[in-house]
Write a protein that holds these residues in place. Structure first.
Motif, mmCIF file in Angstrom:
data_model
loop_
_atom_site.group_PDB
_atom_site.id
_atom_site.type_symbol
_atom_site.label_atom_id
_atom_site.label_comp_id
_atom_site.label_asym_id
_atom_site.label_seq_id
_atom_site.Cartn_x
_atom_site.Cartn_y
_atom_site.Cartn_z
ATOM 1 N N LEU A 1 37.863 40.251 47.176
ATOM 2 C CA LEU A 1 38.780 39.933 46.039
ATOM 3 C C LEU A 1 39.043 41.245 45.120
ATOM 4 O O LEU A 1 40.187 41.444 44.794
ATOM 5 N N ALA B 1 35.128 37.914 40.151
ATOM 6 C CA ALA B 1 35.010 38.216 41.671
ATOM 7 C C ALA B 1 33.460 37.531 41.848
ATOM 8 O O ALA B 1 33.159 36.765 43.098
ATOM 9 N N ILE C 1 33.102 33.686 41.503
ATOM 10 C CA ILE C 1 33.682 33.012 42.459
ATOM 11 C C ILE C 1 32.611 33.025 43.558
ATOM 12 O O ILE C 1 32.540 31.977 44.425
ATOM 13 N N PHE D 1 46.043 38.267 40.743
ATOM 14 C CA PHE D 1 45.053 39.054 41.516
ATOM 15 C C PHE D 1 44.049 40.082 40.649
ATOM 16 O O PHE D 1 42.943 40.358 41.036
ATOM 17 N N ILE E 1 32.848 38.497 49.819
ATOM 18 C CA ILE E 1 33.699 37.884 48.894
ATOM 19 C C ILE E 1 34.096 38.815 47.946
ATOM 20 O O ILE E 1 35.556 38.974 47.530
ATOM 21 N N ILE F 1 41.211 37.403 39.635
ATOM 22 C CA ILE F 1 40.295 37.243 40.514
ATOM 23 C C ILE F 1 39.324 38.389 41.142
ATOM 24 O O ILE F 1 38.460 38.209 41.697
ATOM 25 N N GLY F 2 39.965 39.600 40.765
ATOM 26 C CA GLY F 2 39.553 40.900 41.336
ATOM 27 C C GLY F 2 38.683 41.485 40.237
ATOM 28 O O GLY F 2 37.851 42.598 40.333
#
Length: 439
Positions: A235, A265, A268, A256, A231, A259-260
């Motif tokens: 991401l 990341a 999450i 992006f 995951i 979340i990256g």
């Protein structure tokens, strides 16, 4: 004189740790104070540099190590790490399990910095070592070699991508050349070097891994385990691709990038892991909280040692050692590819950070590309290779590897330092060879 002072500082550090058996964190702070004073920094600027070095290092790595340790502990305690490890062993066989971990690490490392990747891979590394009945270091060095190779040679890894952007290199062509260099580099620095490291057979550090053997029905499936582990990689890869194809500062690119970010990341992934590896496996929140607490306590001293390395690194940067090296090199009449490697190498050895070394060297060499017509893609490889060379006591990755694999300082030099140095020379040789063949 600045380089002599750095050498004296490193010698003092090694004496404090190896002969006086002083705690590595305390030794690093003492050494940073001594080197800062010898370099001519004021007392106030020395303490400020140490504070900034600790703060900047922990601000990034502290959260990553914490989230990664909890995530890895959850994977280990629910059997996900065992599932991945046993499946790899079944598919590749015990004799070729190091090749399996190299491939896994390439996938994991393509979008992650070394520190993130090694934390995510730890439970898999330890499980494979137990089931294949080999020293953890022989598996760990193969994983670390692949992670370092992606950092130095392969976009869309953030490190290689940053250098490519500075040089205005073609990302696709850089990736193609990078693969040609990265594969032999990782195999030589990983599985080949591992043959000579079997004598460094130490127990896995307490509380970093659960040795419980799970029954088949107790473990999550291989697909679920791998997807969950990937995951953060997915991401971060999306964020890298987004930077290439989306309009700058657009809402989608901002999303992006958010979340990256490595911290987000991993957060999450951790929240998803709470459900997949915790609640969905029959655990309640109190049990999950206990797992998280034990994971963080197991890496507390590791975090402090890394912070000490950050303080030492910052002293070297603020005292001007990197700039001094640049003035020594400028004006020489040698191959631009070799020069890029040499500048990045010297900066890396002096101040510790591979990323800082690569970016600094790229900034220096950019004007040379414009007048020499050298391939910018091969310059990316040469610069990345130079930034990998000889990690030592001023590098946070050095201390992470030492603590995770329960090594002494000399053993870390003989394994981790030698591994990255092999990658560096193979990268330089690869860039020069490709230049001779293609250009």
């Amino acid at each position: 004189m600045p380089l002599i002072i750095v050498c004296i500082g490193i010698a003092i550090l090694l004496v404090l740790i190896m002969f006086f058996k002083l705690n590595a964190f305390v030794s690093l702070i003492i050494t940073a104070l001594i080197v800062g004073y010898m370099e001519g920094m004021s007392i106030l600027s020395i303490t400020k540099s140490i504070e900034n070095g600790v703060g900047s290092t922990l601000g990034y790595l502290g959260l990553i190590l914490g989230f990664g340790a909890i995530f890895g502990k959850l994977m280990a305690e629910c059997g996900a790490a065992q599932r991945i490890a046993t499946t790899l062993i079944d598919k590749f066989g015990e004799k070729h399990v190091q090749i399996a971990i190299v491939l896994t690490s390439f996938i994991v490392g393509i979008a992650l910095f070394y520190e993130v990747g090694i934390v995510l891979l730890l439970p898999i590394i330890f499980t494979i070592a137990i089931y294949a009945k080999v020293p953890p270091l022989t598996i760990g060095i193969s994983a670390a070699a692949a992670l370092s190779a992606t950092h130095g040679f392969l976009p869309p890894h953030p490190g290689a991508t940053t250098i490519a952007v500075i040089y205005k290199a073609d990302i696709g062509l850089t990736l193609l050349y990078g693969i040609i260099v990265a594969i032999p580099a990782a195999l030589l620095g990983g599985p080949f070097l591992a043959r000579f490291l079997k004598k460094f057979d130490h127990e896995i550090p307490k509380d970093l891994f659960n040795k419980k053997v799970f029954k088949e029905e107790e473990m999550p499936s291989f697909v679920v385990s791998v997807i969950a582990a990937l995951i953060p990689v997915i991401l971060m890869t999306l964020a890298t691709i987004g930077k290439m194809i989306l309009t700058k500062k657009s809402g989608m690119q901002t999303f992006f990038e958010f979340i990256g970010d490595p911290v987000i990341a991993l957060l999450i992934a951790l929240l998803i892991g709470f459900f997949i590896f915790g609640i969905n496996r029959g655990k309640n929140m109190k049990e999950i909280e206990k797992t998280a607490g034990s994971a963080v306590s197991a890496i507390a001293m590791i975090i402090f040692i890394i912070a000490g390395g950050g303080a030492f690194k910052q002293i070297l940067i603020d005292s001007g050692v990197g700039k001094y090296i640049v003035t020594l090199i400028q004006g020489t009449n040698i191959s631009p590819i070799f020069l890029a490697w040499l500048i990045a190498s010297l900066i890396r050895i002096a101040q510790g950070s591979a990323t800082v070394a690569a970016i600094t060297a790229a900034g220096i060499m950019m004007p040379i590309i414009q007048v020499s017509h050298v391939s910018p893609e091969l310059m990316v490889l040469a610069t990345g290779a130079g930034s990998l060379i000889f990690p030592h006591v001023n590098d946070t990755g050095f201390w992470m590897f030492k603590e995770f694999f329960n090594l002494s300082v000399p053993e870390t030099f003989a394994s981790f330092t030698l591994m990255d140095t092999i990658l560096s020379f193979v990268g330089l040789a690869g860039a020069l060879t490709l230049n001779a063949i293609i250009y």
